[in-house]
Design a protein around this motif. Sequence first.
Motif, short mmCIF file in Angstrom:
data_model
loop_
_atom_site.label_atom_id
_atom_site.label_comp_id
_atom_site.label_asym_id
_atom_site.label_seq_id
_atom_site.Cartn_x
_atom_site.Cartn_y
_atom_site.Cartn_z
N HIS A 196 46.85 41.29 22.99
CA HIS A 196 47.49 40.14 23.63
C HIS A 196 47.59 40.42 25.13
CE1 HIS A 196 48.36 38.76 19.59
NE2 HIS A 196 48.95 39.91 19.33
N TYR A 197 46.55 40.05 25.86
CA TYR A 197 46.44 40.44 27.27
C TYR A 197 46.66 39.28 28.25
CZ TYR A 197 41.73 38.55 26.45
OH TYR A 197 40.67 37.74 26.11
N ASN A 198 47.14 38.14 27.78
CA ASN A 198 47.30 36.97 28.66
C ASN A 198 48.06 37.29 29.95
OD1 ASN A 198 46.55 35.76 26.07
ND2 ASN A 198 47.06 33.80 27.04
N HIS A 199 49.18 38.00 29.80
CA HIS A 199 50.01 38.27 30.97
C HIS A 199 49.33 39.22 31.95
CE1 HIS A 199 50.81 41.63 28.26
NE2 HIS A 199 51.32 42.30 29.27
N ILE A 200 48.48 40.11 31.43
CA ILE A 200 47.75 41.04 32.31
C ILE A 200 46.71 40.27 33.12
CG2 ILE A 200 46.15 43.00 32.36
CD1 ILE A 200 47.63 44.12 29.95
N LEU A 201 45.99 39.37 32.46
CA LEU A 201 45.00 38.57 33.17
C LEU A 201 45.69 37.63 34.17
CD1 LEU A 201 42.20 37.66 33.76
CD2 LEU A 201 42.16 36.36 31.63
N ARG A 202 46.84 37.11 33.81
CA ARG A 202 47.60 36.25 34.74
C ARG A 202 47.97 37.04 36.00
NH1 ARG A 202 51.34 31.82 35.18
NH2 ARG A 202 53.23 32.43 36.30
N GLY A 203 48.46 38.25 35.83
CA GLY A 203 48.81 39.09 36.98
C GLY A 203 47.58 39.40 37.83
N PHE A 204 46.45 39.65 37.19
CA PHE A 204 45.19 39.91 37.89
C PHE A 204 44.82 38.70 38.74
CE2 PHE A 204 40.47 39.95 37.87
CZ PHE A 204 40.25 41.20 38.45
N LEU A 205 44.95 37.50 38.17
CA LEU A 205 44.63 36.28 38.90
C LEU A 205 45.56 36.05 40.08
CD1 LEU A 205 43.72 33.56 36.24
CD2 LEU A 205 42.33 34.33 38.17
N PHE A 206 46.84 36.32 39.90
CA PHE A 206 47.79 36.11 40.99
C PHE A 206 47.51 37.07 42.15
CE2 PHE A 206 49.84 33.16 38.40
CZ PHE A 206 50.89 32.56 39.08
N ASN A 207 46.95 38.23 41.86
CA ASN A 207 46.54 39.14 42.94
C ASN A 207 45.30 38.62 43.65
OD1 ASN A 207 48.61 41.01 42.58
ND2 ASN A 207 47.47 42.15 41.04
N VAL A 232 34.07 39.99 45.94
CA VAL A 232 32.92 40.47 45.17
C VAL A 232 32.54 41.87 45.64
CG1 VAL A 232 30.50 40.07 44.61
CG2 VAL A 232 32.08 38.13 44.80
N GLY A 233 32.31 42.76 44.66
CA GLY A 233 31.95 44.14 44.97
C GLY A 233 33.13 45.06 45.13
N THR A 234 34.33 44.50 45.11
CA THR A 234 35.54 45.29 45.31
C THR A 234 36.09 45.78 43.97
OG1 THR A 234 36.11 44.01 47.28
CG2 THR A 234 37.88 45.28 46.27
N GLU A 235 36.59 47.00 43.98
CA GLU A 235 37.21 47.56 42.77
C GLU A 235 38.68 47.17 42.74
OE1 GLU A 235 36.14 51.55 40.72
OE2 GLU A 235 37.91 51.94 41.93
N LEU A 236 39.12 46.66 41.60
CA LEU A 236 40.49 46.18 41.44
C LEU A 236 41.10 46.74 40.17
CD1 LEU A 236 39.65 42.45 42.20
CD2 LEU A 236 40.76 44.02 43.79
N ARG A 237 42.42 46.60 40.06
CA ARG A 237 43.11 47.08 38.87
C ARG A 237 43.34 45.94 37.89
NH1 ARG A 237 45.58 51.49 37.25
NH2 ARG A 237 45.26 52.48 39.26
N LEU A 238 42.97 46.17 36.64
CA LEU A 238 43.22 45.24 35.54
C LEU A 238 43.98 46.01 34.48
CD1 LEU A 238 42.72 42.49 34.12
CD2 LEU A 238 40.62 43.49 33.18
N GLY A 239 45.29 45.81 34.44
CA GLY A 239 46.11 46.65 33.57
C GLY A 239 46.06 48.07 34.07
N LYS A 240 45.65 49.00 33.21
CA LYS A 240 45.51 50.41 33.61
C LYS A 240 44.06 50.76 33.93
CE LYS A 240 49.46 51.83 30.79
NZ LYS A 240 49.94 52.74 29.69
N ASN A 241 43.19 49.76 34.05
CA ASN A 241 41.76 49.97 34.25
C ASN A 241 41.35 49.64 35.67
OD1 ASN A 241 40.94 50.14 31.14
ND2 ASN A 241 42.27 48.36 31.39
N ARG A 242 40.23 50.22 36.09
CA ARG A 242 39.61 49.87 37.36
C ARG A 242 38.36 49.06 37.05
NH1 ARG A 242 43.01 50.23 41.31
NH2 ARG A 242 41.24 50.22 42.75
N VAL A 243 38.28 47.85 37.59
CA VAL A 243 37.13 46.99 37.35
C VAL A 243 36.58 46.50 38.70
CG1 VAL A 243 37.98 46.23 35.10
CG2 VAL A 243 38.53 44.90 37.15
N ARG A 244 35.36 46.02 38.66
CA ARG A 244 34.72 45.50 39.86
C ARG A 244 34.27 44.07 39.62
NH1 ARG A 244 31.14 48.94 40.02
NH2 ARG A 244 29.46 47.74 39.06
#
Length: 220
Positions: A18-29, A79-91
């Motif tokens: 159940h990751y809705n809130h994590i994706l919401r936080g990612f979007l707000f950033n 685009v091309g930037t590394e960001l945090r998604l929960g405890k993960n690093r994604v690009r």
Amino acid sequence: MRYCIYLSSESPVYLPIHYNHILRGFLFNLIPQAEKLHFTYSNFFGKKRINKERKRISFLSSFHFYVSIFEDVEVEFPVGTELRLGKNRVRIDKVNAVPVTVNEKSIKVKTLSPVTVFQSLPNGKTLYHRPTNGEFFKKLEEDLKEKTEKLTGIRPEISVQPSPEGVFKKAVVQYRNRFVIEAWKGMFDLEGDPEALRVALTVGLGGRNSQGFGMVATAV
């Protein structure tokens, strides 16, 4: 505007089921002005594994999601930037932006995130409606009328019906470990003013749209 945002990581991305809130936080950033916008977003799509015992989902390589915004605003995604998604690093690998326009008075849509229809009861509890209950579609219609009136100033007649081509599937989502939300995946037939249909495609159907519920796309 509708955006498709493609993500990747050098290692598997682990998230709670159940990751809705994590994706919401990612979007707000990503979108600092999100609190002032009317928007909705989808589930993640891509190769995944689900561990029911650990209540965890993992994405093995690249994956993507959609976000739609009613307002005509410019959003610059890093685009091309590394960001945090929960405890993960994604690009962010790439972003596709497509304007949402509707010229027809009837469209068929499919859910990209489940639709929830509910009402608060006098005793403080929440009653969730289901597609087998006619109230489900009546409330979807009324909700879409209210959204359209708020955003455009018009209150059109609108019809929301189950599509004979689709089958509804229940989705139970635990939001922030605080409460459980009942929602439904499926297909709908929408008829009415094209502007109301555009609201459905950009803001979503039903409730809790900005928490990742009710996003729909035209079904081809």
